[in-house]
Design a protein around this motif. Structure first.
Motif, PDB file in Angstrom:
ATOM      1  N   THR A   1       0.831  -1.209   0.000  1.00  0.00           N
ATOM      2  CA  THR A   1       0.000   0.000   0.000  1.00  0.00           C
ATOM      3  C   THR A   1       0.861   1.253   0.000  1.00  0.00           C
ATOM      4  O   THR A   1       0.582   2.224  -0.724  1.00  0.00           O
ATOM      5  CB  THR A   1      -0.930  -0.003   1.229  1.00  0.00           C
ATOM      6  N   VAL A   2       1.930   1.247   0.782  1.00  0.00           N
ATOM      7  CA  VAL A   2       2.833   2.401   0.821  1.00  0.00           C
ATOM      8  C   VAL A   2       3.505   2.595  -0.537  1.00  0.00           C
ATOM      9  O   VAL A   2       3.623   3.725  -1.041  1.00  0.00           O
ATOM     10  CB  VAL A   2       3.881   2.205   1.933  1.00  0.00           C
ATOM     11  N   LEU A   3       3.945   1.504  -1.155  1.00  0.00           N
ATOM     12  CA  LEU A   3       4.579   1.620  -2.468  1.00  0.00           C
ATOM     13  C   LEU A   3       3.595   2.130  -3.511  1.00  0.00           C
ATOM     14  O   LEU A   3       3.951   2.940  -4.376  1.00  0.00           O
ATOM     15  CB  LEU A   3       5.144   0.260  -2.891  1.00  0.00           C
ATOM     16  N   ALA A   4       2.352   1.671  -3.427  1.00  0.00           N
ATOM     17  CA  ALA A   4       1.346   2.154  -4.375  1.00  0.00           C
ATOM     18  C   ALA A   4       1.090   3.646  -4.193  1.00  0.00           C
ATOM     19  O   ALA A   4       0.861   4.373  -5.169  1.00  0.00           O
ATOM     20  CB  ALA A   4       0.048   1.367  -4.187  1.00  0.00           C
ATOM     21  N   GLY A   5       1.159   4.114  -2.957  1.00  0.00           N
ATOM     22  CA  GLY A   5       0.985   5.542  -2.720  1.00  0.00           C
ATOM     23  C   GLY A   5       2.078   6.387  -3.335  1.00  0.00           C
ATOM     24  O   GLY A   5       1.861   7.559  -3.645  1.00  0.00           O
ATOM     25  N   LEU A   6       3.258   5.792  -3.531  1.00  0.00           N
ATOM     26  CA  LEU A   6       4.355   6.504  -4.183  1.00  0.00           C
ATOM     27  C   LEU A   6       4.307   6.385  -5.704  1.00  0.00           C
ATOM     28  O   LEU A   6       5.160   6.948  -6.390  1.00  0.00           O
ATOM     29  CB  LEU A   6       5.703   5.949  -3.691  1.00  0.00           C
ATOM     30  N   GLY A   7       3.327   5.637  -6.214  1.00  0.00           N
ATOM     31  CA  GLY A   7       3.257   5.415  -7.655  1.00  0.00           C
ATOM     32  C   GLY A   7       4.241   4.372  -8.144  1.00  0.00           C
ATOM     33  O   GLY A   7       4.624   4.372  -9.314  1.00  0.00           O
ATOM     34  N   VAL A   8       4.646   3.467  -7.241  1.00  0.00           N
ATOM     35  CA  VAL A   8       5.631   2.438  -7.569  1.00  0.00           C
ATOM     36  C   VAL A   8       4.906   1.174  -7.991  1.00  0.00           C
ATOM     37  O   VAL A   8       3.976   0.722  -7.311  1.00  0.00           O
ATOM     38  CB  VAL A   8       6.548   2.161  -6.360  1.00  0.00           C
ATOM     39  N   ASP A   9       5.344   0.598  -9.095  1.00  0.00           N
ATOM     40  CA  ASP A   9       4.763  -0.632  -9.612  1.00  0.00           C
ATOM     41  C   ASP A   9       5.648  -1.809  -9.226  1.00  0.00           C
ATOM     42  O   ASP A   9       6.858  -1.786  -9.470  1.00  0.00           O
ATOM     43  CB  ASP A   9       4.621  -0.544 -11.136  1.00  0.00           C
ATOM     44  N   ILE A  10       5.079  -2.843  -8.617  1.00  0.00           N
ATOM     45  CA  ILE A  10       5.814  -4.046  -8.230  1.00  0.00           C
ATOM     46  C   ILE A  10       5.801  -5.004  -9.410  1.00  0.00           C
ATOM     47  O   ILE A  10       4.756  -5.516  -9.794  1.00  0.00           O
ATOM     48  CB  ILE A  10       5.193  -4.697  -6.980  1.00  0.00           C
ATOM     49  N   LEU A  11       6.978  -5.253  -9.988  1.00  0.00           N
ATOM     50  CA  LEU A  11       7.064  -6.136 -11.150  1.00  0.00           C
ATOM     51  C   LEU A  11       7.231  -7.594 -10.751  1.00  0.00           C
ATOM     52  O   LEU A  11       6.579  -8.468 -11.320  1.00  0.00           O
ATOM     53  CB  LEU A  11       8.236  -5.693 -12.039  1.00  0.00           C
ATOM     54  N   THR A  12       8.119  -7.869  -9.814  1.00  0.00           N
ATOM     55  CA  THR A  12       8.298  -9.229  -9.321  1.00  0.00           C
ATOM     56  C   THR A  12       8.496  -9.181  -7.812  1.00  0.00           C
ATOM     57  O   THR A  12       8.909  -8.155  -7.252  1.00  0.00           O
ATOM     58  CB  THR A  12       9.515  -9.945  -9.960  1.00  0.00           C
ATOM     59  N   LEU A  13       8.209 -10.308  -7.172  1.00  0.00           N
ATOM     60  CA  LEU A  13       8.364 -10.419  -5.721  1.00  0.00           C
ATOM     61  C   LEU A  13       8.842 -11.815  -5.387  1.00  0.00           C
ATOM     62  O   LEU A  13       8.275 -12.805  -5.851  1.00  0.00           O
ATOM     63  CB  LEU A  13       7.040 -10.121  -5.008  1.00  0.00           C
ATOM     64  N   GLN A  14       9.917 -11.889  -4.586  1.00  0.00           N
ATOM     65  CA  GLN A  14      10.408 -13.153  -4.055  1.00  0.00           C
ATOM     66  C   GLN A  14      10.381 -13.077  -2.532  1.00  0.00           C
ATOM     67  O   GLN A  14      10.675 -12.031  -1.953  1.00  0.00           O
ATOM     68  CB  GLN A  14      11.841 -13.437  -4.505  1.00  0.00           C
ATOM     69  N   THR A  15      10.042 -14.179  -1.909  1.00  0.00           N
ATOM     70  CA  THR A  15      10.025 -14.237  -0.454  1.00  0.00           C
ATOM     71  C   THR A  15      11.069 -15.241   0.023  1.00  0.00           C
ATOM     72  O   THR A  15      11.207 -16.327  -0.536  1.00  0.00           O
ATOM     73  CB  THR A  15       8.640 -14.644   0.071  1.00  0.00           C
ATOM     74  N   HIS A  16      11.814 -14.848   1.061  1.00  0.00           N
ATOM     75  CA  HIS A  16      12.846 -15.693   1.668  1.00  0.00           C
ATOM     76  C   HIS A  16      12.483 -15.857   3.141  1.00  0.00           C
ATOM     77  O   HIS A  16      12.751 -14.953   3.947  1.00  0.00           O
ATOM     78  CB  HIS A  16      14.227 -15.054   1.534  1.00  0.00           C
ATOM     79  N   PRO A  17      11.879 -16.971   3.527  1.00  0.00           N
ATOM     80  CA  PRO A  17      11.479 -17.153   4.929  1.00  0.00           C
ATOM     81  C   PRO A  17      12.693 -17.211   5.855  1.00  0.00           C
ATOM     82  O   PRO A  17      13.718 -17.824   5.541  1.00  0.00           O
ATOM     83  CB  PRO A  17      10.727 -18.493   4.910  1.00  0.00           C
ATOM     84  N   LEU A  18      12.553 -16.557   7.006  1.00  0.00           N
ATOM     85  CA  LEU A  18      13.556 -16.586   8.061  1.00  0.00           C
ATOM     86  C   LEU A  18      12.914 -17.076   9.344  1.00  0.00           C
ATOM     87  O   LEU A  18      11.684 -17.237   9.429  1.00  0.00           O
ATOM     88  CB  LEU A  18      14.168 -15.195   8.281  1.00  0.00           C
ATOM     89  N   ALA A  19      13.733 -17.301  10.365  1.00  0.00           N
ATOM     90  CA  ALA A  19      13.198 -17.754  11.638  1.00  0.00           C
ATOM     91  C   ALA A  19      12.387 -16.659  12.328  1.00  0.00           C
ATOM     92  O   ALA A  19      11.419 -16.948  13.041  1.00  0.00           O
ATOM     93  CB  ALA A  19      14.339 -18.220  12.546  1.00  0.00           C
ATOM     94  N   ASP A  20      12.770 -15.396  12.142  1.00  0.00           N
ATOM     95  CA  ASP A  20      12.108 -14.295  12.837  1.00  0.00           C
ATOM     96  C   ASP A  20      11.470 -13.295  11.875  1.00  0.00           C
ATOM     97  O   ASP A  20      11.346 -12.118  12.195  1.00  0.00           O
ATOM     98  CB  ASP A  20      13.098 -13.564  13.728  1.00  0.00           C
TER      99      ASP A  20
END
Length: 488
Positions: free
Chosen positions: A142-161
């Motif tokens: 939501t914050v990125l959209a408010g800046l007019g930023v387009d998310i092209l790709t997203l990767q997630t790296h799970p951590l313990a915390d």
């Protein structure tokens, strides 16, 4: 209160066909009533006709009522081009829905979308750690959209915390890395890292990893390059199990590897360890698993190099073959050493000539770089060219047997090695030689690249910068030097 106009207050469309039908029905009713009245007054069956007329009138009224109700909904509905209704729960007068006439629903005209000048944008890679709770990623988006930023790709790296989210963003040109980091931190992100991206980052991760695995499967020398491209800007060191004198070097990494924040230690299938360092950004378990999978693939496939070769014709008419070499060429390389003079070996290895053979196993290993060999039609090895990975830098080294020097073989090998370095994405290459080695100096100058010279205690280091040089669309330039080139 909505902007939707009630259907009761909407003016019904006027249809002249309805008026004509009603006028015809009125004249018909008058004629029928006049006929019935005369019959009743003058005829003997007047009462019966009166009853039948009442029944017919009631039936006609019932039919008319049914007909009016059936077709009244269609006539009372708003026209198809009416923009005052609600579609899918959203008013079509809203700015988000837009108007057919090109306005935004506020009454102010606006240019059609196709004629607007697109805003200038830039690509960013951003990595941040967020809490592994529902809604944390949504807040960041939501914050990125408010800046007019387009998310092209997203990767997630799970951590313990938490979870490390890695984005490829297209942002307006006016947004800086500091702006992204500040807004990301306000949305709950921490340890945020950003850098400029380019069009190569638009390739999705599965496609990129499959491409790296394919290159590694075809050529063992590709593993260090594949690890660099997989993990981004990092420093990679291949540490052999023993030194050139046969003494063990440090502790070998375990088979499963070791992950220590910004350092990754992997077991080298050819012996020794592969150490990857990235001080500016810790590695994630996901990245460690990908790197380990590439190393395991290399271990299963064993020694391998591409077997393509080029046959060249020298000015005097002799043919030579240029091909890739590896540790299986060790006996032929040692035989070439035996035929070389002390001066040639000294210019190449800058040390005791008696230790020259010790370097060959290291130089021919695909883990430390790529080697090109030149052999005659009889199969005798007469020259070697090495492209060696030295941390973040790349070294080139040449040696040509005495009887085959001054024939352009060294320049041919050097041009091919530099082309390999460019293809691998190296920014520069350097050669360590002596100022008296005029052949190597001339070959470096013939590259037509920006050169830097550094002399220390009689040792000359020549660095050629590749970043500003255009990549050749097609090799080889040796056609101009040797006349005929054919691929075997």
């Amino acid at each position: 209160m909505t902007d939707v106009t009630s259907s009761k207050s909407t003016r019904r469309p006027h249809h002249w066909r309805h008026d004509l039908i009603e006028l015809a029905a009125l004249f018909t009713a008058v004629v029928v009533a006049d006929t019935i009245a005369k019959t009743i007054v003058k005829g003997p069956d007047g009462p019966y006709l009166l009853v039948f007329s009442a029944i017919a009138l009631a039936a006609t009224a019932t039919f008319h009522t049914w007909w009016a109700r059936r077709h009244g909904h269609a006539s009372h509905a708003p026209p198809a081009d009416d923009t005052g209704g609600v579609t899918g729960g959203h008013s079509t007068d809203s700015p988000a829905a837009g108007r057919r006439d090109g306005t935004d629903g506020t009454g102010e005209g606006e240019a059609p979308e196709g004629s607007r000048t697109p805003a200038e944008t830039v690509l960013w890679r951003m990595r941040t750690t967020v809490a592994d709770t529902p809604g944390s990623l949504a807040s960041l988006c939501t914050v990125l959209a408010g800046l007019g930023v387009d998310i092209l790709t997203l990767q997630t790296h799970p951590l313990a915390d938490g979870t490390v989210d890695e984005f490829l963003l297209r942002a307006p040109a006016g947004i800086s890395a500091q702006d992204l980091a500040r807004e990301t931190s306000a949305a709950g992100g921490r340890d945020t890292w950003t850098e400029r991206a380019d069009a190569h980052d638009l390739v999705d991760t599965p496609t990129r990893v499959l491409g790296l695995a394919t290159r590694t499967a075809l050529d063992a020398a590709e593993l260090p390059l594949a690890l660099r491209q997989l993990l981004g800007r990092c420093t990679l060191h291949s540490v052999p199990a023993v030194s050139l004198t046969g003494r063990p070097i440090g502790e070998q990494a375990p088979v499963e590897g070791v992950l220590e924040e910004t350092v990754m230690r992997l077991r080298d299938p050819h012996g020794g360890s592969i150490i990857v360092e990235r001080p500016y950004l810790p590695f994630t378990p996901t990245e460690f698993a990908r790197a380990r999978a590439l190393v395991e693939l290399d271990a299963r496939l064993g020694p391998r190099v591409p077997r393509s070769q080029d046959v060249l014709t020298l000015p005097e008419g002799n043919e030579i073959t240029v091909r890739r070499a590896d540790q299986r060429d060790l006996p032929a390389a040692r035989a070439m050493h035996d035929r070389c003079s002390t001066r040639t070996l000294g210019l190449r290895y800058h040390g005791p000539v008696g230790d020259a053979d010790r370097y060959l196993d290291h130089l021919l290993s695909p883990r430390f770089g790529r080697t090109l060999a030149v052999q005659t039609t009889s199969g005798r090895l007469v020259a070697l060219g090495h492209l060696l990975w030295d941390g973040d830098e790349t070294e080139v080294a040449l040696m040509v047997e005495d009887d085959w020097q001054r024939r352009g073989i060294g320049s041919e090998l050097l041009g091919r090695l530099v082309a390999m370095a460019e293809e691998a994405g190296c920014a520069s290459v350097y050669a360590v030689t002596q100022s008296s080695n005029t052949g190597m100096v001339a070959a470096m100058r013939a590259l037509n690249l920006p050169l830097d010279y550094q002399i220390e205690e009689g040792t000359l280091v020549i660095t050629a910068r590749l970043a500003s040089a255009p990549r050749p669309a097609a090799r080889p330039p040796q056609e101009q030097r040797h006349g005929e080139v054919r691929r075997a």
